[in-house]
Design a protein around this motif. Structure first.
Motif, PDB file in Angstrom:
ATOM      1  N   LEU A 149       0.818  -1.212   0.000  1.00  0.00           N
ATOM      2  CA  LEU A 149       0.000   0.000   0.000  1.00  0.00           C
ATOM      3  C   LEU A 149       0.852   1.263   0.000  1.00  0.00           C
ATOM      4  N   ASP A 150       2.028   1.210   0.614  1.00  0.00           N
ATOM      5  CA  ASP A 150       2.907   2.382   0.611  1.00  0.00           C
ATOM      6  C   ASP A 150       3.337   2.763  -0.801  1.00  0.00           C
ATOM      7  N   SER A 151       3.321   1.797  -1.724  1.00  0.00           N
ATOM      8  CA  SER A 151       3.705   2.084  -3.109  1.00  0.00           C
ATOM      9  C   SER A 151       2.730   3.041  -3.789  1.00  0.00           C
ATOM     10  N   LEU A 152       1.551   3.207  -3.213  1.00  0.00           N
ATOM     11  CA  LEU A 152       0.563   4.117  -3.794  1.00  0.00           C
ATOM     12  C   LEU A 152       0.944   5.576  -3.585  1.00  0.00           C
ATOM     13  N   GLY A 153       1.918   5.829  -2.735  1.00  0.00           N
ATOM     14  CA  GLY A 153       2.371   7.199  -2.512  1.00  0.00           C
ATOM     15  C   GLY A 153       1.377   8.006  -1.704  1.00  0.00           C
ATOM     16  N   SER A 154       1.165   9.233  -2.123  1.00  0.00           N
ATOM     17  CA  SER A 154       0.341  10.164  -1.349  1.00  0.00           C
ATOM     18  C   SER A 154      -1.121   9.742  -1.282  1.00  0.00           C
ATOM     19  N   ILE A 155      -1.606   9.022  -2.270  1.00  0.00           N
ATOM     20  CA  ILE A 155      -3.023   8.640  -2.227  1.00  0.00           C
ATOM     21  C   ILE A 155      -3.288   7.581  -1.154  1.00  0.00           C
ATOM     22  N   TYR A 156      -2.219   7.000  -0.618  1.00  0.00           N
ATOM     23  CA  TYR A 156      -2.379   6.143   0.555  1.00  0.00           C
ATOM     24  C   TYR A 156      -1.990   6.883   1.832  1.00  0.00           C
ATOM     25  N   ARG A 157      -0.832   7.531   1.819  1.00  0.00           N
ATOM     26  CA  ARG A 157      -0.337   8.175   3.041  1.00  0.00           C
ATOM     27  C   ARG A 157      -1.304   9.230   3.562  1.00  0.00           C
ATOM     28  N   GLN A 158      -1.940   9.956   2.677  1.00  0.00           N
ATOM     29  CA  GLN A 158      -2.849  11.015   3.101  1.00  0.00           C
ATOM     30  C   GLN A 158      -4.283  10.526   3.321  1.00  0.00           C
ATOM     31  N   ASN A 159      -4.538   9.267   3.001  1.00  0.00           N
ATOM     32  CA  ASN A 159      -5.904   8.739   3.121  1.00  0.00           C
ATOM     33  C   ASN A 159      -5.889   7.306   3.636  1.00  0.00           C
ATOM     34  N   ALA A 160      -5.010   7.020   4.576  1.00  0.00           N
ATOM     35  CA  ALA A 160      -4.836   5.642   5.039  1.00  0.00           C
ATOM     36  C   ALA A 160      -6.132   5.052   5.584  1.00  0.00           C
ATOM     37  N   GLN A 161      -7.001   5.897   6.151  1.00  0.00           N
ATOM     38  CA  GLN A 161      -8.230   5.381   6.751  1.00  0.00           C
ATOM     39  C   GLN A 161      -9.167   4.775   5.710  1.00  0.00           C
ATOM     40  N   ILE A 162      -9.040   5.206   4.469  1.00  0.00           N
ATOM     41  CA  ILE A 162      -9.925   4.694   3.420  1.00  0.00           C
ATOM     42  C   ILE A 162      -9.682   3.211   3.172  1.00  0.00           C
ATOM     43  N   TYR A 163      -8.447   2.776   3.379  1.00  0.00           N
ATOM     44  CA  TYR A 163      -8.084   1.394   3.097  1.00  0.00           C
ATOM     45  C   TYR A 163      -8.292   0.484   4.305  1.00  0.00           C
ATOM     46  N   SER A 164      -8.824   1.049   5.374  1.00  0.00           N
ATOM     47  CA  SER A 164      -9.076   0.274   6.582  1.00  0.00           C
ATOM     48  C   SER A 164     -10.537  -0.161   6.615  1.00  0.00           C
TER      49      SER A 164
END
Length: 319
Positions: A149-164
């Motif tokens: 998931l970290d490979s997604l860059g900012s779309i993961y780091r700034q929205n980590a809650q979306i993937y939970s």
């Protein structure tokens, strides 16, 4: 069916899924982008709300892919998801809240009141109250060609809650951490687009010419026009299936340089033909008639004076 063993749960969830997110890693190549756009077009044709995101800016070289104009750099605002209020600094390391006896709630007009019943002699003072949404309304999240998931860059780091708390479908052809709820990772596939081609078939999805053309673009890009050592029988089968429904093989893009030539059916580097070109002929300047010596027998262009005198020719009559 190639991936039936991995997608049993996905098959059950997909019909009811209304809001789908497709996420690409930073630095996504043509193969991964083609695979993601193919999924986007399939789900959009089914009437689902689909968002596709990548932190990269799309390039001119990718502009020929169908649906590329829908790729966004930030996540869209969505409705739904579970609201969590985090009260910081009130829990102990063992997971209990020593000062809290119980929690109640009641509605008052248009407001919802939460009542924290504090034990006698205790202090209940949160350092900070942080509201956040869990899932943010997405029913499914497809992650394409990412090692994690970290490979997604900012779309993961700034929205980590979306993937939970949401069902993540991890699709890749390279070894990764298996971070998905559903993992369709096929290291024998020559491209991610090849994986998606068979996945869509296993899900019973209908491909049209645009979707198939995207998949072909990804397969050809990842395999250097089908000459990569990773190309196998399944690769050719995926290509055939895409061509069968009207997909178009990618052609040379405008402005693309030709790296080689074809001579007698054999391809190779452009040969050096300079040795076959004869040297230029340099002609030496010729003197004008006036400059040439008389010995060369050149007739002067200036006539003799007597040539200009009228002549009378007398003839004799024959008796």
């Amino acid at each position: 069916m190639k991936y039936d063993g991995q997608i049993a749960e996905l098959k059950n969830l997909l019909p009811a899924a209304k809001n789908i997110l497709i996420a690409l890693p930073a630095g996504a190549d043509t193969d991964r982008l083609s695979a993601a756009l193919s999924l986007f077009l399939v789900f959009e044709a089914q009437g689902k709300q689909v968002s596709i995101v990548c932190e990269d800016t799309m390039t001119v070289a990718q502009s020929h892919l169908f649906g590329v104009d829908h790729v966004q750099k930030t996540l869209p605002q969505t409705e739904g998801g579970n609201l969590t209020l985090t009260l910081e600094g009130v829990a102990s390391p063992d997971g209990t809240v020593p000062a809290l006896e119980k929690l109640d709630w009641y509605a008052e007009n248009s407001n919802l009141n939460l009542v924290f019943h504090v034990l006698a002699g205790q202090t209940f003072q949160p350092a900070k109250i942080v509201p956040r949404y869990q899932g943010s309304g997405f029913d499914l999240v497809f992650v394409i060609g990412a090692a994690n998931l970290d490979s997604l860059g900012s779309i993961y780091r700034q929205n980590a809650q979306i993937y939970s708390g949401v069902h993540i479908v991890n699709i890749d052809n390279q070894g990764n951490t298996g971070f998905g709820t559903t993992n369709v990772v096929d290291t024998n596939a020559a491209s991610v687009s090849e994986v998606v081609t068979f996945l869509l078939q296993d899900l019973g999805m209908v491909l049209d010419g645009d979707i198939a053309s995207n998949l072909l673009a990804g397969i050809f890009a990842s395999t250097d026009n089908l000459v990569s050592p990773k190309v196998n029988a399944d690769t050719y089968m995926a290509v055939a299936n895409c061509l069968r429904v009207g997909g178009k093989k990618p052609g040379a893009m405008p402005g693309q340089q030709i790296a080689g030539t074809i001579i007698g059916g054999m391809s190779g580097p452009v040969p050096d033909l300079s040795a076959l070109i004869p040297p230029p002929v340099v002609s030496s300047p010729q003197p004008s008639p006036e400059e040439r010596p008389a010995a060369e027998g050149v007739v002067s262009e200036t006539p003799e004076p007597e040539w200009l005198t009228p002549k009378i020719f007398k003839g004799t009559s024959l008796g």
